[in-house]
Write a protein that holds these residues in place. Structure first.
Motif, PDB file in Angstrom:
ATOM      1  N   GLY A  81       0.812  -1.198   0.000  1.00 16.94           N
ATOM      2  CA  GLY A  81       0.000   0.000   0.000  1.00 16.94           C
ATOM      3  C   GLY A  81       0.847   1.248   0.000  1.00 16.94           C
ATOM      4  O   GLY A  81       2.057   1.206  -0.230  1.00 16.94           O
ATOM      5  N   LEU A  82       0.188   2.362   0.254  1.00 21.17           N
ATOM      6  CA  LEU A  82       0.842   3.662   0.322  1.00 21.17           C
ATOM      7  C   LEU A  82       1.131   4.008   1.769  1.00 21.17           C
ATOM      8  O   LEU A  82       0.239   3.930   2.625  1.00 21.17           O
ATOM      9  CB  LEU A  82      -0.052   4.734  -0.309  1.00 21.17           C
ATOM     10  CG  LEU A  82       0.423   6.177  -0.223  1.00 21.17           C
ATOM     11  CD1 LEU A  82       1.719   6.357  -1.023  1.00 21.17           C
ATOM     12  CD2 LEU A  82      -0.654   7.112  -0.733  1.00 21.17           C
ATOM     13  N   VAL A  83       2.357   4.393   2.036  1.00 20.27           N
ATOM     14  CA  VAL A  83       2.757   4.737   3.391  1.00 20.27           C
ATOM     15  C   VAL A  83       3.709   5.927   3.339  1.00 20.27           C
ATOM     16  O   VAL A  83       4.451   6.101   2.374  1.00 20.27           O
ATOM     17  CB  VAL A  83       3.419   3.528   4.086  1.00 20.27           C
ATOM     18  CG1 VAL A  83       4.704   3.129   3.379  1.00 20.27           C
ATOM     19  CG2 VAL A  83       3.664   3.806   5.556  1.00 20.27           C
ATOM     20  N   GLN A  84       3.667   6.745   4.371  1.00 20.45           N
ATOM     21  CA  GLN A  84       4.559   7.889   4.449  1.00 20.45           C
ATOM     22  C   GLN A  84       5.959   7.473   4.887  1.00 20.45           C
ATOM     23  O   GLN A  84       6.127   6.447   5.555  1.00 20.45           O
ATOM     24  CB  GLN A  84       4.009   8.927   5.424  1.00 20.45           C
ATOM     25  CG  GLN A  84       2.711   9.566   4.966  1.00 20.45           C
ATOM     26  CD  GLN A  84       2.236  10.646   5.907  1.00 20.45           C
ATOM     27  OE1 GLN A  84       2.660  10.716   7.052  1.00 20.45           O
ATOM     28  NE2 GLN A  84       1.347  11.496   5.418  1.00 20.45           N
ATOM     29  N   PRO A  85       6.959   8.252   4.515  1.00 21.60           N
ATOM     30  CA  PRO A  85       8.309   7.953   5.000  1.00 21.60           C
ATOM     31  C   PRO A  85       8.334   7.828   6.515  1.00 21.60           C
ATOM     32  O   PRO A  85       7.708   8.616   7.225  1.00 21.60           O
ATOM     33  CB  PRO A  85       9.132   9.146   4.523  1.00 21.60           C
ATOM     34  CG  PRO A  85       8.406   9.617   3.309  1.00 21.60           C
ATOM     35  CD  PRO A  85       6.939   9.405   3.610  1.00 21.60           C
ATOM     36  N   GLY A  86       9.059   6.828   6.995  1.00 22.05           N
ATOM     37  CA  GLY A  86       9.117   6.549   8.412  1.00 22.05           C
ATOM     38  C   GLY A  86       8.058   5.574   8.895  1.00 22.05           C
ATOM     39  O   GLY A  86       8.129   5.107  10.037  1.00 22.05           O
ATOM     40  N   GLY A  87       7.110   5.261   8.046  1.00 21.98           N
ATOM     41  CA  GLY A  87       6.044   4.360   8.409  1.00 21.98           C
ATOM     42  C   GLY A  87       6.433   2.903   8.289  1.00 21.98           C
ATOM     43  O   GLY A  87       7.570   2.563   7.950  1.00 21.98           O
ATOM     44  N   SER A  88       5.465   2.037   8.547  1.00 25.21           N
ATOM     45  CA  SER A  88       5.689   0.597   8.540  1.00 25.21           C
ATOM     46  C   SER A  88       4.603  -0.123   7.765  1.00 25.21           C
ATOM     47  O   SER A  88       3.462   0.346   7.669  1.00 25.21           O
ATOM     48  CB  SER A  88       5.709   0.047   9.968  1.00 25.21           C
ATOM     49  OG  SER A  88       6.765   0.601  10.733  1.00 25.21           O
ATOM     50  N   MET A 128       8.351  -4.391   7.551  1.00 27.47           N
ATOM     51  CA  MET A 128       9.129  -3.282   7.024  1.00 27.47           C
ATOM     52  C   MET A 128       8.899  -2.061   7.895  1.00 27.47           C
ATOM     53  O   MET A 128       7.772  -1.567   8.003  1.00 27.47           O
ATOM     54  CB  MET A 128       8.738  -2.981   5.574  1.00 27.47           C
ATOM     55  CG  MET A 128       8.835  -4.182   4.648  1.00 27.47           C
ATOM     56  SD  MET A 128       8.521  -3.745   2.915  1.00 27.47           S
ATOM     57  CE  MET A 128       6.793  -3.258   3.029  1.00 27.47           C
ATOM     58  N   ASN A 129       9.953  -1.579   8.509  1.00 29.40           N
ATOM     59  CA  ASN A 129       9.895  -0.412   9.367  1.00 29.40           C
ATOM     60  C   ASN A 129      10.784   0.690   8.810  1.00 29.40           C
ATOM     61  O   ASN A 129      11.658   0.454   7.989  1.00 29.40           O
ATOM     62  CB  ASN A 129      10.339  -0.764  10.784  1.00 29.40           C
ATOM     63  CG  ASN A 129       9.454  -1.791  11.452  1.00 29.40           C
ATOM     64  OD1 ASN A 129       8.246  -1.819  11.233  1.00 29.40           O
ATOM     65  ND2 ASN A 129      10.052  -2.628  12.299  1.00 29.40           N
TER      66      ASN A 129
END
Length: 120
Positions: free
Chosen positions: A10-17, A83-84
């Protein structure tokens, strides 16, 4: 009837998991090494992580060491990638791969892939 089905992208912001999952069927899961690969637009597919047939032994690409964790549950025929601290460079289609050596060649099974997009 061999199937590898990825999910969790999916779509995640930088720093997300994100946690990716791969459901395997149609082969003896516990006899295969499992890997996660990824392919970004215009780039070659690269190995992200792999795990031994019984688990325990793992390897990671330098770019994801300390951020990603591969694991498997042989009782459930499942493969995971946690993924972190995601960065935009992690954006790619992620593929589940099962492999083992058969005679002098490899036998590989591949999933359809799941899109991971890291963007603000």
């Amino acid at each position: 009837q061999v199937q590898l089905v990825e999910s969790g992208g999916g779509l995640v912001q930088p720093g997300g998991s994100l946690r990716l999952s791969c459901a395997a069927s149609g082969f003896t899961f516990s006899s295969y090494y499992m890997s996660w690969y990824r392919q970004a637009p215009g780039k070659e597919r690269e190995l992200v992580a792999r795990i031994a047939d019984a688990g325990g032994l793992t390897n990671y690409a330098d770019s994801v060491k300390g951020r990603f964790t591969i694991s498997r549950d042989n009782a459930k025929n499942m493969l995971y990638l946690q993924m972190n601290s995601l960065v935009p460079e992690d954006t790619a289609v992620y593929y589940c791969n099962a492999w083992r050596y058969v005679s002098i060649s490899r036998r590989d099974y591949w999933g359809q892939g799941t899109q991971v997009t890291v963007s603000s």
